[in-house]
Each structure stands twice: as C-alpha cells, then as structure tokens.
Write an enzyme that holds these catalytic residues in place. Sequence first.
Site, PDB file in Angstrom:
ATOM      1  N   GLU A 148      -2.242  -1.022  -0.823  1.00  0.00           N
ATOM      2  CA  GLU A 148      -2.959  -0.988   0.450  1.00  0.00           C
ATOM      3  C   GLU A 148      -1.902  -0.809   1.524  1.00  0.00           C
ATOM      4  O   GLU A 148      -1.025  -1.653   1.698  1.00  0.00           O
ATOM      5  CB  GLU A 148      -3.731  -2.291   0.657  1.00  0.00           C
ATOM      6  CG  GLU A 148      -4.513  -2.328   1.957  1.00  0.00           C
ATOM      7  CD  GLU A 148      -4.815  -3.734   2.409  1.00  0.00           C
ATOM      8  OE1 GLU A 148      -4.452  -4.078   3.545  1.00  0.00           O
ATOM      9  OE2 GLU A 148      -5.403  -4.488   1.615  1.00  0.00           O
ATOM     10  N   CYS A 178      -4.969  -5.986   8.371  1.00  0.00           N
ATOM     11  CA  CYS A 178      -5.075  -4.599   7.924  1.00  0.00           C
ATOM     12  C   CYS A 178      -6.386  -3.961   8.373  1.00  0.00           C
ATOM     13  O   CYS A 178      -6.504  -2.742   8.396  1.00  0.00           O
ATOM     14  CB  CYS A 178      -4.940  -4.516   6.408  1.00  0.00           C
ATOM     15  SG  CYS A 178      -5.923  -5.734   5.522  1.00  0.00           S
TER      16      CYS A 178
END
Length: 508
Positions: free
Chosen positions: A267, A304
């Site tokens: 990620e 994020c």
Amino acid sequence: MDGATPFTPHGKHLIAGEWVAGEATFTSEPAHGDAHDYSVGTPAHVEAAVTAAEEAFWTYGYTTREERAKFLNTIADEIEARGEQITAIGTSETGLPEVRLNGERGRTTGQLRMFADHILKGDYLDRRHDEALPDRQPLPRPDIKMVQRPIGPVAVFGASNFPLAFSTAGGDTAAALAAGCPVVVKGHSAHPGTGEIVADAIKAAVEKCGMPKGVFSLVQGGTRETGQTLVQHPLIKAVGFTGSLGGGRALFDLCAQRDEPIPFFGELGSVNPMFVLPEAAKARGEEIGKGWAGSLTMGAGQFCTNPGIAVVERGDAGDAFVAAAAEALKGVDAQTMLTDGIADAYKSGKDRFDGRNAVKPVLATESEGRTASPNLYETDADAYLQDHALGEEVFGPLGLVVRVSGPEEMTTLAKGFEGQLTATIHMDDGDTAVAKGLVPVLERKAGRLLVNGFPTGVEVCDAMVHGGPYPASTNFGATSVGTLSIRRFLRPVAYQNMPDAILPGDLA
C-alpha cells in the site's frame, strides 16, 4: 502483567523465541520522553529469522484452524494485558494522543479475534469437490477436490503511521498467521519500543499455545540492505508493506527480479479525491467544507485515506465550500508528526505547491520542527491535468481544491486521476444523474467508493477493501484490511483421486 509498571525496552530482536542483540545500535527519536538504544537489524538477523520461519512452517502450516484461532486470541489477550504499557511507549515514540493509541490497540486485537472467528467458519477455504464420473463418455472424470493452502513464510514491514494496527501484530501479520504462514516482521524505526512490547506479547502467546518458536520473529530497524535481504530471501513467499511510493516500488521491483518472483502486497500512496456535486454544494457546501477540514487534519493528516483533494464547481456554492473549509482549518492548532523525517517531507510538499503559478494559496502557514499546521490551495482542472506533481500525495494536513466548470469537466478530471484507495461523492437527490456518470469512472480508479462521508476511518469487516489500482497499491486484486486479506497468503491446490487418509485436514 501489571500494566502500571513502566516498560523499559531492552532493544533486542526477537528471533525464533529468543531475544538477540547485535553489534550496532540506533537511538530512537521519541516525540517526548526518554530515548532508547536498539539493535540494528542485519542480513544475518534476517537469515536466522527466515530460516526459523521455514522450519516452523512444516508444523504451523499443518495446524488445525482451532489451534490457530486459539493462538490468535491468545495474542490478543497478551496485547490487552500490556495495554497501559503499550499506550505509554506508543504515545512517547509517535506523539499520537492516548485516545488514538487506545483505539488503535482495540482495532489490533479486534483484527486478531476477527480472523480467529473467520478461519473457524472455514468459508475462506473455498472448498470445491467434483466427484468422479467413471462412466462418463468419451472419457471418465477423476475425483478432484480443491482447497486454499498457506504459501509459507511471509515478510511484513511495519508502517510509520500505525504503530499497532499496521505493524508488528497488525492486519498483515494477523492475516498471515490465520492462513497458517509464519511471519518475519521488519520493525519500523519510528516506534521500535512499541514493536518490542507487542513482539513480547506474541512470544508469550507462542509459549502458551505450544507453537513452533520460528512462527514469529521481529527484526528491528536497520539499513536498506536489511529490508532488501528480507524480500529477496528465497524462503520468503510474499511481502506485506505499508509505506511510501518510492520505498515500496523499490521493494516491489526486487520481488519481481528474484529468481522466483513473489507477490508484493504494497500500500503506497493515495490522495483520495472527494467530489462535491452541484446540488449538494448548494444545499450544504459549508457543512461539507467544515467536515472536510476535520477529516483532512485528523491525526495531523497522517492517514493513507486522508482526502487530500476536493473537486467542486466554480461559482458561489463552490466559493462557500472553500471559505468554510479555510475557516475551519484556521482553528486547527499545529500537531506533532510521527517523525522528524515525515515533518520535513510535509514541508517539502508544501514548497512544491508554493512554487506553482497555477496554484493559489487559500490558507498558507509555516510549520516548525516536528509539528504541522494545515494548508489549503486551489487550482483548476486544466492545470491539474497538465501537472502530474499536483496529484502526488502530501503526507499531512494539506488540501487542494480543484475547481471545474460543470459535471462534464468533473468526469473528465476523474478520468485523469491515478489509482486511489478511496473516492468520495457528496450528493443530494438532484445529483443522481451526475453521480451515475461518475461511478463507472471512480470504480476503475479506487478500491472503496463512499457517498456523503469522509474516508478517514477504515472499518475492519468482511466487505472492506483497502487497496486499489497502482500507485495506491501494487496488487489491485487484494486488500490489506478485512477478512478478504487472508487470500493474499493462500494458494489453491487441487487433489486428484487422493485417499481421504492423506488429504489435508480441511478436506478430509
């Protein structure tokens, strides 16, 4: 364990059940409180940990689901027993508030217990059986059974922004252990003490449950060579990573260049665009603007899923949205960032916006030391689409408003976005037609679509997808949150005409 007793780190690696030191050390850089020395991870530490993980797999990979569920629940118990100590050292190292660390600890133990329940149900095994058809013409069919099996030792890289939920015993570790895969964690140097005490909890669970000692190891922060050695070790079968685009892409390339390429589940980065549709902007643009400011600055913008870009039409409604967001951001005090390096990167990101003529500052602040103050900028769709740098993530409380002429340009802009973790639509009933046009575009761009909400806050559940097309992640078919994430560490195996006596226990 008495949670009120202060935790003093010893600074060692946990390798196959033993605390191991090394020659070189590094000193932590806490936001407040005492610094401590920690052993620097080396390729030799990696070699010992991975070799032990491979040996453990021959036992752990063939444990029952009941045994693994008990192990996961025991890890959660041991983390909870150290709760106050974990919060104390976690807040010291990261500067995150106690309430955030307590909530993240609950999420961490909740993930472990969720996977324990999930594997007991057995649905994840995707068991299939085609019975033999000996009389079928022109050829008989053999008996074929299929089940998902664990892949082997997994490497996990701890994340800077989630010292618990995405680190030592976080989602990647929980999913891999649930699948039957031993784990070697490369600890993050931003919170080595937090990593050590959580590793101690796992060690206690290993001993209580009689698991092989090599089922879990923690190698503390080291040089780039240490991380490279881990992903290139021939016994590692997959990698879980949460971090920067540059670092993740470098490790991804190393995985692909191995003699035996392996999946790298990274990620990497996302600006999580938010589209404010015309009727919603007219009816409640100010309210949405204030809500955006709150999401943008939550945790100093170090999520994020931070919604770094808002798209809204030109005109009075759009102006009201921008003004409300700016006013709300003015009331947000400077916040401590996770590390000095992250704080410096945030300042560099702001400088990137300040140096562009096509970008207008709406709220410009200066951040000092390890703190970050919010900033807000504005541009138009043409400028955004012509300047790739405007779409690069700024890790922190910085927002960019992109103004468009109408729904058609909004859709054109959406097509210009790279892969994202999330995309959000704010709409009222009168925006349905516009939203219908956006959804087919956004579902090709993001792993999670939201309506009338904000993406910060990722629910841990069966249906969650936390991933997306590159550069949000390196594998668009995977998620790092939710029960589906276990599939990253499994592979299907078919068994043809095999007697029940030698079938895996989940098929017999």
